[in-house]
Write a protein that holds these residues in place. Structure first.
Motif, PDB file in Angstrom:
ATOM      1  N   GLU A 190       0.486  -3.650 -12.227  1.00 39.14           N
ATOM      2  CA  GLU A 190      -0.280  -2.510 -11.723  1.00 39.14           C
ATOM      3  C   GLU A 190      -1.311  -2.890 -10.664  1.00 39.14           C
ATOM      4  O   GLU A 190      -2.102  -2.036 -10.255  1.00 39.14           O
ATOM      5  CB  GLU A 190      -0.974  -1.807 -12.893  1.00 39.14           C
ATOM      6  CG  GLU A 190      -0.007  -1.205 -13.898  1.00 39.14           C
ATOM      7  CD  GLU A 190      -0.704  -0.555 -15.077  1.00 39.14           C
ATOM      8  OE1 GLU A 190      -0.240   0.521 -15.491  1.00 39.14           O
ATOM      9  OE2 GLU A 190      -1.707  -1.113 -15.578  1.00 39.14           O
ATOM     10  N   SER A 191      -1.309  -4.144 -10.212  1.00 35.96           N
ATOM     11  CA  SER A 191      -2.241  -4.552  -9.157  1.00 35.96           C
ATOM     12  C   SER A 191      -1.548  -4.474  -7.800  1.00 35.96           C
ATOM     13  O   SER A 191      -0.519  -5.128  -7.592  1.00 35.96           O
ATOM     14  CB  SER A 191      -2.745  -5.980  -9.387  1.00 35.96           C
ATOM     15  OG  SER A 191      -3.607  -6.041 -10.501  1.00 35.96           O
ATOM     16  N   PRO A 192      -2.083  -3.707  -6.856  1.00 39.32           N
ATOM     17  CA  PRO A 192      -1.475  -3.614  -5.526  1.00 39.32           C
ATOM     18  C   PRO A 192      -1.691  -4.899  -4.730  1.00 39.32           C
ATOM     19  O   PRO A 192      -2.354  -5.839  -5.199  1.00 39.32           O
ATOM     20  CB  PRO A 192      -2.212  -2.436  -4.889  1.00 39.32           C
ATOM     21  CG  PRO A 192      -3.553  -2.437  -5.564  1.00 39.32           C
ATOM     22  CD  PRO A 192      -3.297  -2.892  -6.978  1.00 39.32           C
ATOM     23  N   GLN A 193      -1.148  -4.939  -3.540  1.00 36.27           N
ATOM     24  CA  GLN A 193      -1.301  -6.096  -2.667  1.00 36.27           C
ATOM     25  C   GLN A 193      -1.640  -5.611  -1.258  1.00 36.27           C
ATOM     26  O   GLN A 193      -0.784  -5.551  -0.383  1.00 36.27           O
ATOM     27  CB  GLN A 193      -0.034  -6.947  -2.665  1.00 36.27           C
ATOM     28  CG  GLN A 193      -0.233  -8.343  -2.078  1.00 36.27           C
ATOM     29  CD  GLN A 193       0.997  -9.202  -2.216  1.00 36.27           C
ATOM     30  OE1 GLN A 193       2.121  -8.704  -2.255  1.00 36.27           O
ATOM     31  NE2 GLN A 193       0.814 -10.514  -2.296  1.00 36.27           N
ATOM     32  N   PRO A 194      -2.902  -5.255  -1.039  1.00 37.18           N
ATOM     33  CA  PRO A 194      -3.275  -4.721   0.275  1.00 37.18           C
ATOM     34  C   PRO A 194      -3.156  -5.778   1.368  1.00 37.18           C
ATOM     35  O   PRO A 194      -3.154  -6.985   1.101  1.00 37.18           O
ATOM     36  CB  PRO A 194      -4.733  -4.281   0.070  1.00 37.18           C
ATOM     37  CG  PRO A 194      -5.217  -5.035  -1.118  1.00 37.18           C
ATOM     38  CD  PRO A 194      -4.030  -5.281  -1.982  1.00 37.18           C
ATOM     39  N   GLY A 195      -3.078  -5.304   2.611  1.00 35.71           N
ATOM     40  CA  GLY A 195      -2.938  -6.204   3.747  1.00 35.71           C
ATOM     41  C   GLY A 195      -4.267  -6.812   4.139  1.00 35.71           C
ATOM     42  O   GLY A 195      -4.943  -6.297   5.050  1.00 35.71           O
ATOM     43  N   GLU A 196      -4.642  -7.886   3.490  1.00 36.00           N
ATOM     44  CA  GLU A 196      -5.909  -8.556   3.760  1.00 36.00           C
ATOM     45  C   GLU A 196      -5.838  -9.985   3.260  1.00 36.00           C
ATOM     46  O   GLU A 196      -4.924 -10.368   2.532  1.00 36.00           O
ATOM     47  CB  GLU A 196      -7.055  -7.820   3.056  1.00 36.00           C
ATOM     48  CG  GLU A 196      -6.904  -7.760   1.544  1.00 36.00           C
ATOM     49  CD  GLU A 196      -7.940  -6.875   0.878  1.00 36.00           C
ATOM     50  OE1 GLU A 196      -8.567  -6.060   1.585  1.00 36.00           O
ATOM     51  OE2 GLU A 196      -8.129  -6.990  -0.351  1.00 36.00           O
ATOM     52  N   ASP A 197      -6.822 -10.801   3.637  1.00 40.38           N
ATOM     53  CA  ASP A 197      -6.919 -12.162   3.134  1.00 40.38           C
ATOM     54  C   ASP A 197      -7.441 -12.135   1.703  1.00 40.38           C
ATOM     55  O   ASP A 197      -8.316 -11.319   1.365  1.00 40.38           O
ATOM     56  CB  ASP A 197      -7.882 -12.983   3.994  1.00 40.38           C
ATOM     57  CG  ASP A 197      -7.379 -13.147   5.426  1.00 40.38           C
ATOM     58  OD1 ASP A 197      -6.166 -12.968   5.646  1.00 40.38           O
ATOM     59  OD2 ASP A 197      -8.204 -13.445   6.306  1.00 40.38           O
ATOM     60  N   TYR A 198      -6.937 -13.035   0.875  1.00 45.35           N
ATOM     61  CA  TYR A 198      -7.397 -13.082  -0.512  1.00 45.35           C
ATOM     62  C   TYR A 198      -7.050 -14.432  -1.114  1.00 45.35           C
ATOM     63  O   TYR A 198      -6.278 -15.221  -0.547  1.00 45.35           O
ATOM     64  CB  TYR A 198      -6.753 -11.969  -1.343  1.00 45.35           C
ATOM     65  CG  TYR A 198      -5.287 -12.186  -1.645  1.00 45.35           C
ATOM     66  CD1 TYR A 198      -4.876 -12.739  -2.857  1.00 45.35           C
ATOM     67  CD2 TYR A 198      -4.301 -11.852  -0.711  1.00 45.35           C
ATOM     68  CE1 TYR A 198      -3.521 -12.951  -3.123  1.00 45.35           C
ATOM     69  CE2 TYR A 198      -2.967 -12.057  -0.976  1.00 45.35           C
ATOM     70  CZ  TYR A 198      -2.576 -12.601  -2.182  1.00 45.35           C
ATOM     71  OH  TYR A 198      -1.251 -12.819  -2.435  1.00 45.35           O
ATOM     72  N   ALA A 213       7.245  -4.524  -0.170  1.00 50.00           N
ATOM     73  CA  ALA A 213       6.585  -3.403   0.514  1.00 50.00           C
ATOM     74  C   ALA A 213       5.293  -3.862   1.181  1.00 50.00           C
ATOM     75  O   ALA A 213       4.970  -3.450   2.301  1.00 50.00           O
ATOM     76  CB  ALA A 213       6.304  -2.278  -0.472  1.00 50.00           C
ATOM     77  N   ALA A 214       4.553  -4.740   0.511  1.00 54.10           N
ATOM     78  CA  ALA A 214       3.288  -5.229   1.069  1.00 54.10           C
ATOM     79  C   ALA A 214       3.520  -6.020   2.348  1.00 54.10           C
ATOM     80  O   ALA A 214       2.704  -5.974   3.282  1.00 54.10           O
ATOM     81  CB  ALA A 214       2.565  -6.090   0.032  1.00 54.10           C
ATOM     82  N   ASP A 215       4.628  -6.751   2.408  1.00 54.26           N
ATOM     83  CA  ASP A 215       4.919  -7.560   3.595  1.00 54.26           C
ATOM     84  C   ASP A 215       5.174  -6.699   4.831  1.00 54.26           C
ATOM     85  O   ASP A 215       5.114  -7.207   5.961  1.00 54.26           O
ATOM     86  CB  ASP A 215       6.125  -8.449   3.346  1.00 54.26           C
ATOM     87  CG  ASP A 215       5.810  -9.602   2.396  1.00 54.26           C
ATOM     88  OD1 ASP A 215       4.617  -9.905   2.218  1.00 54.26           O
ATOM     89  OD2 ASP A 215       6.759 -10.186   1.829  1.00 54.26           O
ATOM     90  N   GLU A 216       5.445  -5.413   4.642  1.00 55.82           N
ATOM     91  CA  GLU A 216       5.688  -4.514   5.769  1.00 55.82           C
ATOM     92  C   GLU A 216       4.391  -3.949   6.345  1.00 55.82           C
ATOM     93  O   GLU A 216       4.411  -3.249   7.365  1.00 55.82           O
ATOM     94  CB  GLU A 216       6.593  -3.358   5.324  1.00 55.82           C
ATOM     95  CG  GLU A 216       7.975  -3.801   4.875  1.00 55.82           C
ATOM     96  CD  GLU A 216       8.732  -4.559   5.952  1.00 55.82           C
ATOM     97  OE1 GLU A 216       8.708  -4.100   7.120  1.00 55.82           O
ATOM     98  OE2 GLU A 216       9.313  -5.616   5.641  1.00 55.82           O
ATOM     99  N   GLN A 217       3.266  -4.236   5.709  1.00 53.40           N
ATOM    100  CA  GLN A 217       1.989  -3.735   6.209  1.00 53.40           C
ATOM    101  C   GLN A 217       1.589  -4.476   7.492  1.00 53.40           C
ATOM    102  O   GLN A 217       2.036  -5.583   7.759  1.00 53.40           O
ATOM    103  CB  GLN A 217       0.894  -3.928   5.152  1.00 53.40           C
ATOM    104  CG  GLN A 217       1.123  -3.175   3.857  1.00 53.40           C
ATOM    105  CD  GLN A 217       0.070  -3.495   2.816  1.00 53.40           C
ATOM    106  OE1 GLN A 217      -0.911  -2.792   2.698  1.00 53.40           O
ATOM    107  NE2 GLN A 217       0.283  -4.558   2.064  1.00 53.40           N
ATOM    108  N   ASP A 218       0.711  -3.871   8.255  1.00 51.99           N
ATOM    109  CA  ASP A 218       0.183  -4.491   9.463  1.00 51.99           C
ATOM    110  C   ASP A 218      -1.339  -4.416   9.424  1.00 51.99           C
ATOM    111  O   ASP A 218      -1.900  -3.339   9.651  1.00 51.99           O
ATOM    112  CB  ASP A 218       0.738  -3.786  10.705  1.00 51.99           C
ATOM    113  CG  ASP A 218       0.310  -4.472  11.991  1.00 51.99           C
ATOM    114  OD1 ASP A 218      -0.124  -5.642  11.919  1.00 51.99           O
ATOM    115  OD2 ASP A 218       0.403  -3.834  13.062  1.00 51.99           O
ATOM    116  N   PRO A 219      -2.032  -5.509   9.097  1.00 48.59           N
ATOM    117  CA  PRO A 219      -1.483  -6.838   8.836  1.00 48.59           C
ATOM    118  C   PRO A 219      -0.956  -6.948   7.403  1.00 48.59           C
ATOM    119  O   PRO A 219      -1.357  -6.173   6.533  1.00 48.59           O
ATOM    120  CB  PRO A 219      -2.694  -7.746   9.031  1.00 48.59           C
ATOM    121  CG  PRO A 219      -3.847  -6.899   8.591  1.00 48.59           C
ATOM    122  CD  PRO A 219      -3.497  -5.496   9.034  1.00 48.59           C
TER     123      PRO A 219
END
Length: 258
Positions: free
Chosen positions: A50-58, A172-178
């Motif tokens: 249930e944890s998303p993966q937003p397009g950011e450094d982490y 799906a997260a890999d398709e984000q920009d960035p």
């Protein structure tokens, strides 16, 4: 972001970090036994459950430390399975004041190059399937490779559900920009300064057995337990036995005042 998580029981804190083919649901069979005497926190890392993966450094280790902050936990024993074992080591290296002890179950570790032909062939095949858009095939490949053949079908189906969910979220997260960018944290095992139990499955792949022996040699004072019955995910394969092993380790540390 705050990781999705379970938080059960009272007492000394324990954090359970899942493997790379599951999510926090892998701990469901062992959680009640541990929560009878401890406060048990089991998060979903980014891109799992249930944890998303937003397009950011982490960094996963920072996410776990942030979760401990949010829950008011200063210090905890940390149990990590496979990929979760690598994150547990990164947490101990990056936030040593937060980690009371480590239990590493067939941990992943960047300090040993992969030369195992079985693991290399698995990785190549997984990449081929994902590049072809065959998520179902990649899921089945992981279940067959990482689980022992005698694991019950219901457990295999549950692991498959968790793995497929992870693939779907991460692709799906890999398709984000960035796209999301995980920080690389290199760990010097010799600098780990907390009591550590290294658990190895005799039926696991050679690469992870080699990692276990390496970590047991390099982490000061580490104890190595080799389980003749275990494959890669012993807490899934025999949860009652693994809960007892983890509790024995935690109880000894609690008596010593951690």
């Amino acid at each position: 972001m705050l990781l999705a998580h379970d938080d059960e029981g009272t007492g000394p804190a324990v954090v359970l970090i899942h493997s790379g083919i599951t999510d926090r649901g892998m701990w469901a069979p062992v959680l009640p036994a541990l929560a009878a005497s401890h406060r048990v926190v089991a998060p979903d890392l980014r891109g799992f459950g249930e944890s998303p993966q937003p397009g950011e450094d982490y960094a996963d280790a920072d996410d776990v430390a942030h979760l401990l902050d949010a829950l008011g936990i200063d210090r905890a024993a940390v149990v990590g399975s496979s990929y979760g074992g690598r994150i547990a080591l990164e947490l101990a290296a990056r936030h040593p004041e937060r980690v009371a002890s480590l239990v590493l179950l067939n941990a992943a570790y960047r300090g040993l190059e992969v030369t195992d032909p079985d693991v290399l062939a698995f990785g190549e095949r997984e990449d081929e399937l994902l590049e072809a858009g065959d998520v179902a095939g990649a899921t089945a490949l992981n279940v067959d490779f990482w689980l022992l053949p005698e694991v019950p079908e219901a457990v295999r189906a549950d692991v498959a559900r968790m793995q497929r969910r992870a693939f779907e979220v991460q692709l799906a997260a890999d398709e984000q920009d960035p796209p999301p960018r995980a920080e690389r944290i290199d760990v010097d095992a010799a600098a780990i300064g907390v009591p550590t139990l290294v658990v190895s499955g005799d039926r696991d792949v050679a690469h992870h057995r080699d990692i276990a022996r390496l970590l047991a040699r390099e982490i000061p004072g580490a104890e190595l337990v080799e389980l003749d019955w275990a494959g890669h995910l012993p807490s899934v394969e025999r949860p009652d036995e693994m809960a007892a092993l983890i509790l024995d380790r935690l109880d000894r540390l609690d008596r010593l005042g951690r």
